[in-house]
Design an enzyme around this catalytic site. Structure first.
Site, PDB file in Angstrom:
ATOM      1  N   TYR A 156      23.006 -24.288  -9.920  1.00  0.00           N
ATOM      2  CA  TYR A 156      24.289 -24.365  -9.198  1.00  0.00           C
ATOM      3  C   TYR A 156      25.362 -24.965 -10.125  1.00  0.00           C
ATOM      4  O   TYR A 156      26.547 -24.689 -10.000  1.00  0.00           O
ATOM      5  CB  TYR A 156      24.125 -25.170  -7.908  1.00  0.00           C
ATOM      6  CG  TYR A 156      25.217 -24.910  -6.883  1.00  0.00           C
ATOM      7  CD1 TYR A 156      25.497 -23.615  -6.458  1.00  0.00           C
ATOM      8  CD2 TYR A 156      25.950 -25.958  -6.339  1.00  0.00           C
ATOM      9  CE1 TYR A 156      26.493 -23.370  -5.523  1.00  0.00           C
ATOM     10  CE2 TYR A 156      26.941 -25.721  -5.395  1.00  0.00           C
ATOM     11  CZ  TYR A 156      27.207 -24.429  -4.989  1.00  0.00           C
ATOM     12  OH  TYR A 156      28.192 -24.192  -4.067  1.00  0.00           O
ATOM     13  N   LYS A 163      32.059 -28.477  -5.837  1.00  0.00           N
ATOM     14  CA  LYS A 163      31.905 -28.797  -4.403  1.00  0.00           C
ATOM     15  C   LYS A 163      32.065 -30.306  -4.158  1.00  0.00           C
ATOM     16  O   LYS A 163      32.571 -30.715  -3.117  1.00  0.00           O
ATOM     17  CB  LYS A 163      30.558 -28.304  -3.871  1.00  0.00           C
ATOM     18  CG  LYS A 163      30.426 -26.787  -3.788  1.00  0.00           C
ATOM     19  CD  LYS A 163      31.489 -26.113  -2.936  1.00  0.00           C
ATOM     20  CE  LYS A 163      31.177 -24.651  -2.653  1.00  0.00           C
ATOM     21  NZ  LYS A 163      32.294 -23.931  -2.021  1.00  0.00           N
TER      22      LYS A 163
HETATM   23  P1  NAD Z   1      31.382 -14.272  -0.236  1.00  0.00           P
HETATM   24  O1  NAD Z   1      31.162 -13.736  -1.609  1.00  0.00           O
HETATM   25  O2  NAD Z   1      31.296 -13.339   0.888  1.00  0.00           O
HETATM   26  O3  NAD Z   1      32.786 -15.055  -0.158  1.00  0.00           O
HETATM   27  C1  NAD Z   1      33.430 -15.604  -1.275  1.00  0.00           C
HETATM   28  C2  NAD Z   1      34.868 -15.147  -1.202  1.00  0.00           C
HETATM   29  O4  NAD Z   1      35.643 -15.719  -2.272  1.00  0.00           O
HETATM   30  C3  NAD Z   1      35.014 -13.613  -1.324  1.00  0.00           C
HETATM   31  O5  NAD Z   1      35.688 -13.114  -0.198  1.00  0.00           O
HETATM   32  C4  NAD Z   1      35.861 -13.438  -2.566  1.00  0.00           C
HETATM   33  O6  NAD Z   1      36.739 -12.340  -2.477  1.00  0.00           O
HETATM   34  C5  NAD Z   1      36.621 -14.770  -2.578  1.00  0.00           C
HETATM   35  N1  NAD Z   1      37.268 -15.046  -3.861  1.00  0.00           N
HETATM   36  C6  NAD Z   1      36.701 -15.227  -5.087  1.00  0.00           C
HETATM   37  N2  NAD Z   1      37.652 -15.402  -6.019  1.00  0.00           N
HETATM   38  C7  NAD Z   1      38.844 -15.356  -5.376  1.00  0.00           C
HETATM   39  C8  NAD Z   1      40.203 -15.468  -5.774  1.00  0.00           C
HETATM   40  N3  NAD Z   1      40.545 -15.645  -7.064  1.00  0.00           N
HETATM   41  N4  NAD Z   1      41.183 -15.367  -4.838  1.00  0.00           N
HETATM   42  C9  NAD Z   1      40.855 -15.145  -3.543  1.00  0.00           C
HETATM   43  N5  NAD Z   1      39.594 -15.032  -3.085  1.00  0.00           N
HETATM   44  C10 NAD Z   1      38.607 -15.131  -3.996  1.00  0.00           C
HETATM   45  O7  NAD Z   1      30.298 -15.450  -0.107  1.00  0.00           O
HETATM   46  P2  NAD Z   1      30.129 -16.611   0.972  1.00  0.00           P
HETATM   47  O8  NAD Z   1      28.735 -17.083   0.790  1.00  0.00           O
HETATM   48  O9  NAD Z   1      30.595 -16.169   2.301  1.00  0.00           O
HETATM   49  O10 NAD Z   1      31.102 -17.760   0.394  1.00  0.00           O
HETATM   50  C11 NAD Z   1      32.080 -18.400   1.177  1.00  0.00           C
HETATM   51  C12 NAD Z   1      32.059 -19.901   0.925  1.00  0.00           C
HETATM   52  O11 NAD Z   1      30.851 -20.435   1.433  1.00  0.00           O
HETATM   53  C13 NAD Z   1      32.123 -20.296  -0.540  1.00  0.00           C
HETATM   54  O12 NAD Z   1      32.963 -21.438  -0.669  1.00  0.00           O
HETATM   55  C14 NAD Z   1      30.684 -20.692  -0.853  1.00  0.00           C
HETATM   56  O13 NAD Z   1      30.626 -21.627  -1.899  1.00  0.00           O
HETATM   57  C15 NAD Z   1      30.312 -21.312   0.477  1.00  0.00           C
HETATM   58  N6  NAD Z   1      28.872 -21.472   0.716  1.00  0.00           N
HETATM   59  C16 NAD Z   1      28.018 -20.410   0.605  1.00  0.00           C
HETATM   60  C17 NAD Z   1      26.661 -20.591   0.847  1.00  0.00           C
HETATM   61  C18 NAD Z   1      25.693 -19.452   0.695  1.00  0.00           C
HETATM   62  O14 NAD Z   1      24.484 -19.710   0.585  1.00  0.00           O
HETATM   63  N7  NAD Z   1      26.127 -18.209   0.735  1.00  0.00           N
HETATM   64  C19 NAD Z   1      26.181 -21.861   1.230  1.00  0.00           C
HETATM   65  C20 NAD Z   1      27.081 -22.922   1.343  1.00  0.00           C
HETATM   66  C21 NAD Z   1      28.429 -22.720   1.088  1.00  0.00           C
HETATM   67  C1  IMJ Z   2      24.746 -20.200  -6.384  1.00  0.00           C
HETATM   68  C2  IMJ Z   2      24.282 -20.391  -7.683  1.00  0.00           C
HETATM   69  C3  IMJ Z   2      23.070 -21.033  -7.939  1.00  0.00           C
HETATM   70  C4  IMJ Z   2      22.303 -21.518  -6.904  1.00  0.00           C
HETATM   71  C5  IMJ Z   2      22.750 -21.311  -5.604  1.00  0.00           C
HETATM   72  C6  IMJ Z   2      23.980 -20.644  -5.326  1.00  0.00           C
HETATM   73  N1  IMJ Z   2      22.222 -21.650  -4.380  1.00  0.00           N
HETATM   74  C7  IMJ Z   2      23.036 -21.247  -3.371  1.00  0.00           C
HETATM   75  C8  IMJ Z   2      24.145 -20.592  -3.924  1.00  0.00           C
HETATM   76  C9  IMJ Z   2      20.935 -22.360  -4.242  1.00  0.00           C
HETATM   77  C10 IMJ Z   2      22.784 -21.463  -1.930  1.00  0.00           C
HETATM   78  C11 IMJ Z   2      25.301 -19.960  -3.176  1.00  0.00           C
HETATM   79  N2  IMJ Z   2      26.426 -20.920  -3.025  1.00  0.00           N
HETATM   80  C12 IMJ Z   2      26.217 -22.076  -2.206  1.00  0.00           C
HETATM   81  C13 IMJ Z   2      27.652 -20.764  -3.668  1.00  0.00           C
HETATM   82  O1  IMJ Z   2      28.525 -21.591  -3.457  1.00  0.00           O
HETATM   83  C14 IMJ Z   2      27.894 -19.658  -4.597  1.00  0.00           C
HETATM   84  C15 IMJ Z   2      28.984 -19.627  -5.396  1.00  0.00           C
HETATM   85  C16 IMJ Z   2      29.205 -18.641  -6.435  1.00  0.00           C
HETATM   86  C17 IMJ Z   2      28.389 -17.541  -6.652  1.00  0.00           C
HETATM   87  C18 IMJ Z   2      28.661 -16.648  -7.699  1.00  0.00           C
HETATM   88  C19 IMJ Z   2      27.779 -15.475  -8.016  1.00  0.00           C
HETATM   89  C20 IMJ Z   2      28.485 -14.404  -8.813  1.00  0.00           C
HETATM   90  C21 IMJ Z   2      29.488 -14.916  -9.788  1.00  0.00           C
HETATM   91  N3  IMJ Z   2      30.101 -16.090  -9.570  1.00  0.00           N
HETATM   92  C22 IMJ Z   2      29.798 -16.910  -8.511  1.00  0.00           C
HETATM   93  N4  IMJ Z   2      30.579 -17.999  -8.280  1.00  0.00           N
HETATM   94  C23 IMJ Z   2      30.294 -18.834  -7.263  1.00  0.00           C
HETATM   95  O2  IMJ Z   2      29.781 -14.226 -10.789  1.00  0.00           O
END
Ligand code: NAD
Ligand code: IMJ
Length: 256
Positions: A156, A163
């Site tokens: 991560y 974060k």
């Molecule tokens: P997602 O990829 O669907 O959403 C991420 C969004 O960020 C996308 O809509 C993308 O277009 C947008 N984005 C990236 N660069 C951008 C920019 N320059 N300008 C505007 N928008 C931009 O994935 P998600 O999992 O729904 O992520 C949403 C949030 O949830 C993120 O902050 C992520 O860190 C957080 N999150 C995700 C998880 C997980 O396991 N998926 C867990 C905890 C927190």
């Molecule tokens: C992302 C990376 C490594 C470990 C991870 C994650 N775990 C989880 C996530 C364990 C749950 C997803 N997460 C919480 C995120 O916030 C992801 C952010 C993200 C993911 C990508 C993938 C593709 C890319 N850039 C990214 N930047 C942020 O090119």
């Protein structure tokens, strides 16, 4: 059916497709009567958003690349002229270079650091600054975080640092905007298979581990997150601000 968000104008930033956490939140907010306004990153996201919202009646969507001050300025001036008042903001945006999520943390490059902090943290501050000016009736702002901010989640990396800064930003902004009855909170979500989790090494092992260890013996769903977002966006959470809520099936409470 209750209408907890009836008459509230809520801006949703971060829908990329039907798996997006922002889309789960949008659906739950819509079901509670919210007037939704969306932003999208580029043409691909615009098309996907149009398909998703086609059954929702007339919905406004604006392009906003959060790295652009100009996009942000245009977005909020359009909202001001069309709606006048904003009641809610959902920030569900994060980005880091994929190589920074694959290499070792200490190899994080300076430009990779700056990019991750810009898109994943500064964008929140920049949106809060503009949103609060339109929240003349008070408001609720929420963002999404992950446990990697406080515990090491291998891979991560720079996102964990981002974060941690995001969560601190929630507290500082809450302190400043509380006097305007604007509440700011974050949901710390358990892992969910979205595009932001695609290609992450061992992601299915992580999902399996949570299912085994979490008190609720399952992973969280977009519906779980949507329901919590409705609570945060509505008057039900009137006494809470600056908080990080764990919506993770209880995983974070576990020790060995
Ligand atoms: P997602 O990829 O669907 O959403 C991420 C969004 O960020 C996308 O809509 C993308 O277009 C947008 N984005 C990236 N660069 C951008 C920019 N320059 N300008 C505007 N928008 C931009 O994935 P998600 O999992 O729904 O992520 C949403 C949030 O949830 C993120 O902050 C992520 O860190 C957080 N999150 C995700 C998880 C997980 O396991 N998926 C867990 C905890 C927190
Ligand atoms: C992302 C990376 C490594 C470990 C991870 C994650 N775990 C989880 C996530 C364990 C749950 C997803 N997460 C919480 C995120 O916030 C992801 C952010 C993200 C993911 C990508 C993938 C593709 C890319 N850039 C990214 N930047 C942020 O090119």
């Amino acid at each position: 059916m209750s209408q907890l968000l009836k008459g509230k104008n809520i801006l949703i930033m971060g829908v990329r497709n039907k798996w997006s956490i922002a889309w789960g939140i949008a659906q739950a907010a819509k079901a509670q009567g919210a007037n939704l306004i969306f932003t999208y990153l580029g043409d691909r996201e615009k098309e996907s958003l149009q398909k998703l919202t086609s059954g929702m009646g007339e919905i406004d969507a604006y392009k906003c690349d959060v790295s652009s001050d100009e996009d942000l300025d245009i977005l909020f001036s359009m909202i001001k002229s069309k709606y006048g008042v904003l009641h809610g903001l959902v920030h569900a945006i994060a980005f880091a270079k994929s190589e920074d999520l694959q290499d070792t943390f200490v190899n994080t490059s300076k430009d990779g650091f700056i990019l991750a902090m810009d898109i994943s943290v500064y964008s929140f501050i920049a949106a809060v600054k503009r949103a609060q000016a339109l929240m003349s009736e008070g408001g609720s702002i929420l963002t999404l975080t992950y446990r990697g901010s406080v515990k090491v989640s291998p891979g991560y990396n720079i996102m964990g640092v981002a974060k941690a800064a995001l969560e601190a930003s929630v507290r500082y902004a809450s302190h400043e905007l509380g006097g305007k009855n604007i509440r700011i909170n974050a949901i710390s979500a358990g892992p969910i298979k979205t595009m932001s989790a695609k290609g992450i090494k061992n992601f299915s092992d992580i999902l399996a581990l949570v299912e085994e260890k979490a008190p609720l013996k399952r992973n969280v769903t977009l519906e779980d997150l949507g329901k919590t977002a409705v609570y945060l966006l509505s008057d039900l959470s009137s006494g809470m601000t600056g908080e990080i809520l764990h919506i993770d099936a209880g995983y974070n409470i576990m020790g060995v």
